[in-house]
Design a protein around this motif. Structure first.
Motif, PDB file in Angstrom:
ATOM      1  N   GLN A  90       0.867  -1.178   0.000  1.00 44.58           N
ATOM      2  CA  GLN A  90       0.000   0.000   0.000  1.00 44.58           C
ATOM      3  C   GLN A  90       0.900   1.222   0.000  1.00 44.58           C
ATOM      4  OE1 GLN A  90      -2.220   1.028   3.553  1.00 44.58           O
ATOM      5  NE2 GLN A  90      -2.494   3.050   2.627  1.00 44.58           N
ATOM      6  N   LEU A  91       0.700   2.086  -0.981  1.00 38.45           N
ATOM      7  CA  LEU A  91       1.549   3.267  -1.093  1.00 38.45           C
ATOM      8  C   LEU A  91       0.988   4.387  -0.225  1.00 38.45           C
ATOM      9  CD1 LEU A  91       3.958   4.552  -2.530  1.00 38.45           C
ATOM     10  CD2 LEU A  91       2.426   5.232  -4.372  1.00 38.45           C
ATOM     11  N   TYR A  92       1.842   4.918   0.653  1.00 37.66           N
ATOM     12  CA  TYR A  92       1.406   6.051   1.476  1.00 37.66           C
ATOM     13  C   TYR A  92       1.668   7.334   0.685  1.00 37.66           C
ATOM     14  CZ  TYR A  92       0.231   8.793   5.504  1.00 37.66           C
ATOM     15  OH  TYR A  92      -0.407   9.682   6.332  1.00 37.66           O
ATOM     16  N   LEU A  93       0.689   7.671  -0.174  1.00 39.85           N
ATOM     17  CA  LEU A  93       0.861   8.757  -1.155  1.00 39.85           C
ATOM     18  C   LEU A  93       1.243  10.131  -0.577  1.00 39.85           C
ATOM     19  CD1 LEU A  93      -1.983   7.982  -3.695  1.00 39.85           C
ATOM     20  CD2 LEU A  93       0.345   8.534  -4.313  1.00 39.85           C
ATOM     21  N   PRO A  94       0.671  10.556   0.566  1.00 44.36           N
ATOM     22  CA  PRO A  94       1.023  11.901   1.040  1.00 44.36           C
ATOM     23  C   PRO A  94       2.524  12.107   1.278  1.00 44.36           C
ATOM     24  CG  PRO A  94      -0.963  11.141   2.132  1.00 44.36           C
ATOM     25  CD  PRO A  94      -0.425   9.976   1.352  1.00 44.36           C
ATOM     26  N   LEU A  95       3.282  11.021   1.461  1.00 44.65           N
ATOM     27  CA  LEU A  95       4.725  11.202   1.669  1.00 44.65           C
ATOM     28  C   LEU A  95       5.526  11.043   0.377  1.00 44.65           C
ATOM     29  CD1 LEU A  95       5.231   9.484   5.171  1.00 44.65           C
ATOM     30  CD2 LEU A  95       5.161  11.926   4.649  1.00 44.65           C
ATOM     31  N   SER A 113      10.287   2.914   2.305  1.00 45.15           N
ATOM     32  CA  SER A 113       9.683   3.325   3.582  1.00 45.15           C
ATOM     33  C   SER A 113       8.208   3.650   3.454  1.00 45.15           C
ATOM     34  CB  SER A 113      10.436   4.487   4.232  1.00 45.15           C
ATOM     35  OG  SER A 113      11.159   5.218   3.337  1.00 45.15           O
ATOM     36  N   ILE A 114       7.747   4.066   2.263  1.00 46.51           N
ATOM     37  CA  ILE A 114       6.311   4.386   2.168  1.00 46.51           C
ATOM     38  C   ILE A 114       5.536   3.321   1.376  1.00 46.51           C
ATOM     39  CG2 ILE A 114       6.725   6.847   2.441  1.00 46.51           C
ATOM     40  CD1 ILE A 114       5.941   7.101  -0.577  1.00 46.51           C
ATOM     41  N   ALA A 115       6.222   2.225   1.036  1.00 43.79           N
ATOM     42  CA  ALA A 115       5.551   1.097   0.381  1.00 43.79           C
ATOM     43  C   ALA A 115       5.277   0.053   1.463  1.00 43.79           C
ATOM     44  CB  ALA A 115       6.431   0.527  -0.717  1.00 43.79           C
ATOM     45  N   VAL A 116       4.093   0.101   2.049  1.00 42.98           N
ATOM     46  CA  VAL A 116       3.795  -0.719   3.228  1.00 42.98           C
ATOM     47  C   VAL A 116       3.314  -2.103   2.783  1.00 42.98           C
ATOM     48  CG1 VAL A 116       2.456  -0.782   5.363  1.00 42.98           C
ATOM     49  CG2 VAL A 116       3.121   1.423   4.400  1.00 42.98           C
ATOM     50  N   SER A 117       4.028  -3.137   3.210  1.00 46.96           N
ATOM     51  CA  SER A 117       3.730  -4.507   2.747  1.00 46.96           C
ATOM     52  C   SER A 117       2.293  -4.931   3.072  1.00 46.96           C
ATOM     53  CB  SER A 117       4.697  -5.489   3.400  1.00 46.96           C
ATOM     54  OG  SER A 117       4.251  -6.805   3.165  1.00 46.96           O
ATOM     55  N   LEU A 118       1.649  -5.582   2.095  1.00 47.36           N
ATOM     56  CA  LEU A 118       0.286  -6.077   2.322  1.00 47.36           C
ATOM     57  C   LEU A 118       0.287  -7.365   3.132  1.00 47.36           C
ATOM     58  CD1 LEU A 118      -1.305  -5.581  -1.227  1.00 47.36           C
ATOM     59  CD2 LEU A 118      -1.567  -4.139   0.787  1.00 47.36           C
ATOM     60  N   LYS A 137       2.325  10.366  -8.950  1.00 49.63           N
ATOM     61  CA  LYS A 137       1.201   9.575  -8.464  1.00 49.63           C
ATOM     62  C   LYS A 137       1.639   8.163  -8.105  1.00 49.63           C
ATOM     63  CE  LYS A 137      -3.415   9.973  -8.251  1.00 49.63           C
ATOM     64  NZ  LYS A 137      -3.586   8.970  -7.213  1.00 49.63           N
ATOM     65  N   THR A 138       2.794   7.740  -8.623  1.00 48.04           N
ATOM     66  CA  THR A 138       3.256   6.380  -8.326  1.00 48.04           C
ATOM     67  C   THR A 138       4.662   6.430  -7.729  1.00 48.04           C
ATOM     68  OG1 THR A 138       4.309   6.049 -10.472  1.00 48.04           O
ATOM     69  CG2 THR A 138       1.975   5.498 -10.346  1.00 48.04           C
ATOM     70  N   LEU A 139       5.021   5.312  -7.089  1.00 45.21           N
ATOM     71  CA  LEU A 139       6.337   5.230  -6.462  1.00 45.21           C
ATOM     72  C   LEU A 139       7.437   5.356  -7.517  1.00 45.21           C
ATOM     73  CD1 LEU A 139       7.458   4.833  -3.653  1.00 45.21           C
ATOM     74  CD2 LEU A 139       7.482   2.385  -4.043  1.00 45.21           C
ATOM     75  N   ALA A 140       7.194   4.713  -8.683  1.00 47.59           N
ATOM     76  CA  ALA A 140       8.198   4.756  -9.749  1.00 47.59           C
ATOM     77  C   ALA A 140       8.387   6.187 -10.246  1.00 47.59           C
ATOM     78  CB  ALA A 140       7.769   3.850 -10.893  1.00 47.59           C
ATOM     79  N   GLU A 141       7.282   6.923 -10.376  1.00 51.62           N
ATOM     80  CA  GLU A 141       7.398   8.316 -10.843  1.00 51.62           C
ATOM     81  C   GLU A 141       8.236   9.143  -9.866  1.00 51.62           C
ATOM     82  OE1 GLU A 141       3.432   9.441 -13.416  1.00 51.62           O
ATOM     83  OE2 GLU A 141       3.142   8.900 -11.345  1.00 51.62           O
ATOM     84  N   ALA A 142       7.989   8.964  -8.561  1.00 51.58           N
ATOM     85  CA  ALA A 142       8.736   9.743  -7.568  1.00 51.58           C
ATOM     86  C   ALA A 142      10.224   9.387  -7.613  1.00 51.58           C
ATOM     87  CB  ALA A 142       8.165   9.493  -6.177  1.00 51.58           C
ATOM     88  N   ALA A 143      10.514   8.085  -7.732  1.00 46.39           N
ATOM     89  CA  ALA A 143      11.914   7.652  -7.769  1.00 46.39           C
ATOM     90  C   ALA A 143      12.610   8.154  -9.043  1.00 46.39           C
ATOM     91  CB  ALA A 143      11.986   6.138  -7.670  1.00 46.39           C
TER      92      ALA A 143
END
Ligand SMILES: Cc1cc2nc3c(=O)[nH]c(=O)nc-3n(C[C@H](O)[C@H](O)[C@H](O)COP(=O)(O)OP(=O)(O)OC[C@H]3O[C@@H](n4cnc5c(N)ncnc54)[C@H](O)[C@@H]3O)c2cc1C
Length: 453
Positions: A45-50, A63-68, A134-140
């Motif tokens: 689950q991606l914690y988008l606000p961070l 750190s903001i990709a919380v394991s399901l 909007k996605t983890l990959a975009e931020a990275a």
């Protein structure tokens, strides 16, 4: 021997809403009452606000990709893939697995929580040249890209190229755009100290929005404070302005200015997931129109919530008001919809969703923030304590909490980390490449599939 067939609950989307729902179902539902399955393209689950803090290198992506799978009561079947269509009459959800295989998932109850996608407009060159957040990959990607611009400017002998590489444009004055501009500006400000050949004055960040105010939800006074912080940090804010066209090395604003740049970050709002249109049901600005119990009128067993659904805002007096697309609502709706699914399974009465907004927190990096918890206006350190405290407590697992706190502490002591990993630089990371908005079926294609079994 009798085979017991349990009702099947299918949850689509593992964001704030979907995970909130699944965790509550796991806790409250007896294992013999129903089977729960979750369709998700990723196992976190991606914690988008961070996310802006990942883009600026304050937090690592993990750190903001919380394991399901880190949950004591975890027993949900996770289907790795994306839903590409729903036939509410046949009670079938069409899923494209991550292998590309397309399968029909039958359900008795479906909970639709696929969130939103970046809203784009018909602006020439936009989807080919802008980057989303909007996605983890975009931020990275963005973090690597910005650092690479400093490296390339440093190496260039051409003055014009150097100036273009050091200009950055962010479109969207909501919290996503404002936090992104603020946090990335801090990154470049700190990083440039390690580039003695670069003139720090050449680094220019532009934040533009077609609206007359940044983050109007903050109110006038707090909005002005946020604007002041950004201006002091050297961000050029233009309101009432958007993009007329975008190219690979320049952006034209609607006020006629042409900005030479290789970085256009687009955060100008969100639109509901295209999955909602596949049901052929009523939508409100793309969000599925549901009742205050979050069920779809006229269709048995269909629920929708979060950014993807227009849930009536019962806490407001205004007729037709719907809950805004925020994590605060999505999280609470997730738990509430689970209770309603359980009530519907047990033949009990469902209850309407009512939530009074708790306020807003905006982390501008370092000690700067503005927050409005329960209507109180805070600035500076107190606002930052509230902002980070709120996000930290909302992270779902202890492991994520420790990772985030450790990253914040490390950043406070050692400053920004500005290494471009290079792992991501070959891919273009433009709006066109993410969010898979072209993957969905039409209602006719879905009916054809379900009719053929
Ligand atoms: C940069 C940024 C900063 C933000 N800051 C704040 C903030 O400070 N405070 C606040 O309240 N809100 C904030 N928001 C908004 C908030 O994150 C969203 O409102 C919230 O995430 C919505 O929750 P959701 O569960 O509906 O969707 P999401 O959390 O987006 O989850 C949707 C999930 O569904 C998955 N999915 C998508 N399509 C499919 C499909 N077809 N099949 C299966 N799964 C699918 C996605 O991968 C994702 O995991 C921010 C958003 C962004 C982008």
């Amino acid at each position: 021997m009798d085979i017991v067939v349990r009702p099947k609950i299918l949850v689509v989307g593992a964001g704030f809403a979907g995970v909130g729902c699944v965790r509550r179902l796991e806790r409250k539902l007896g294992s013999d009452e129903a089977d729960v399955a979750l369709v998700t393209p990723v196992s976190y689950q991606l914690y988008l606000p961070l996310l802006p803090q990942v883009a600026s290198g304050v937090l690592t992506p993990q750190s903001i990709a919380v394991s399901l799978r880190r949950s004591r009561k975890y027993r949900t079947r996770i289907i790795p893939g994306g839903a590409i269509g729903v036939d509410p009459k046949a009670k079938v959800c069409v899923v494209r697995k991550i292998t590309g295989e397309i399968v029909n998932e039958r359900y008795d109850h479906i909970v639709l929580a696929p969130g939103s996608v970046t809203r784009t407009f018909d602006i020439p060159g936009l989807t080919d040249n802008a980057r989303g957040m909007k996605t983890l990959a975009e931020a990275a990607f963005l973090r690597d890209h910005v650092i690479s611009q400093l490296d390339l400017a440093d190496a260039s002998q051409d003055e014009a190229e150097r100036a273009a590489r050091l200009q950055f444009v962010v479109v969207g004055g909501g919290y996503a755009g404002t936090e992104t501009a603020a946090c990335l500006r801090r990154l470049t400000q700190n990083a440039v100290k390690r580039y003695p050949r670069l003139d720090p004055k050449l680094i220019k960040w532009h934040l533009i929005d077609i609206a007359p105010k940044l983050m109007p939800e903050l109110g006038d006074k707090l909005g002005r404070s946020a604007q002041e912080i950004l201006r002091k940090r050297g961000i050029d804010i233009s309101l009432g302005v958007s993009i007329a066209k975008a190219g690979p090395d320049e952006v034209t604003f609607t006020d006629g200015r042409v900005i030479p740049t290789h970085t256009l970050i687009w955060t100008a709002g969100v639109a509901a997931s295209p999955l909602m249109a596949t049901l052929g049901a009523e939508t409100v600005k793309g969000r599925l129109a549901v009742s205050s119990e979050m069920s779809l009128p006229g269709h048995d067993g269909v629920f929708a919530l979060g950014d993807a659904a227009a849930v009536p805002d019962e806490a407001k007096d205004t007729e037709g008001a719907v809950c805004p697309p925020t994590a605060q609502h999505a999280m609470r709706q997730g738990k509430h919809v689970a209770d309603n699914v359980i009530a519907s399974l047990r033949g009990q009465r469902m209850t309407p969703y009512v939530h009074n907004d708790l306020g807003l927190v905006v982390d501008l990096g370092g000690l700067d923030a503005v927050s409005k918890p329960l209507g109180f206006e805070l600035r500076g350190l107190p606002a930052q304590v509230v902002a980070r405290g709120y996000h930290w407590s909302a992270l779902r697992t202890n492991v994520a909490k420790v990772r985030v706190a450790t990253n914040w502490a490390l950043n406070a002591v050692a400053g920004h980390d500005f290494v471009a990993t290079g792992l991501l630089s070959r891919s273009s990371a433009k709006l066109r490449d993410f969010e898979h908005t072209g993957a969905y079926l039409t209602p006719e294609q879905i009916r054809e599939r379900t009719a053929n079994g």
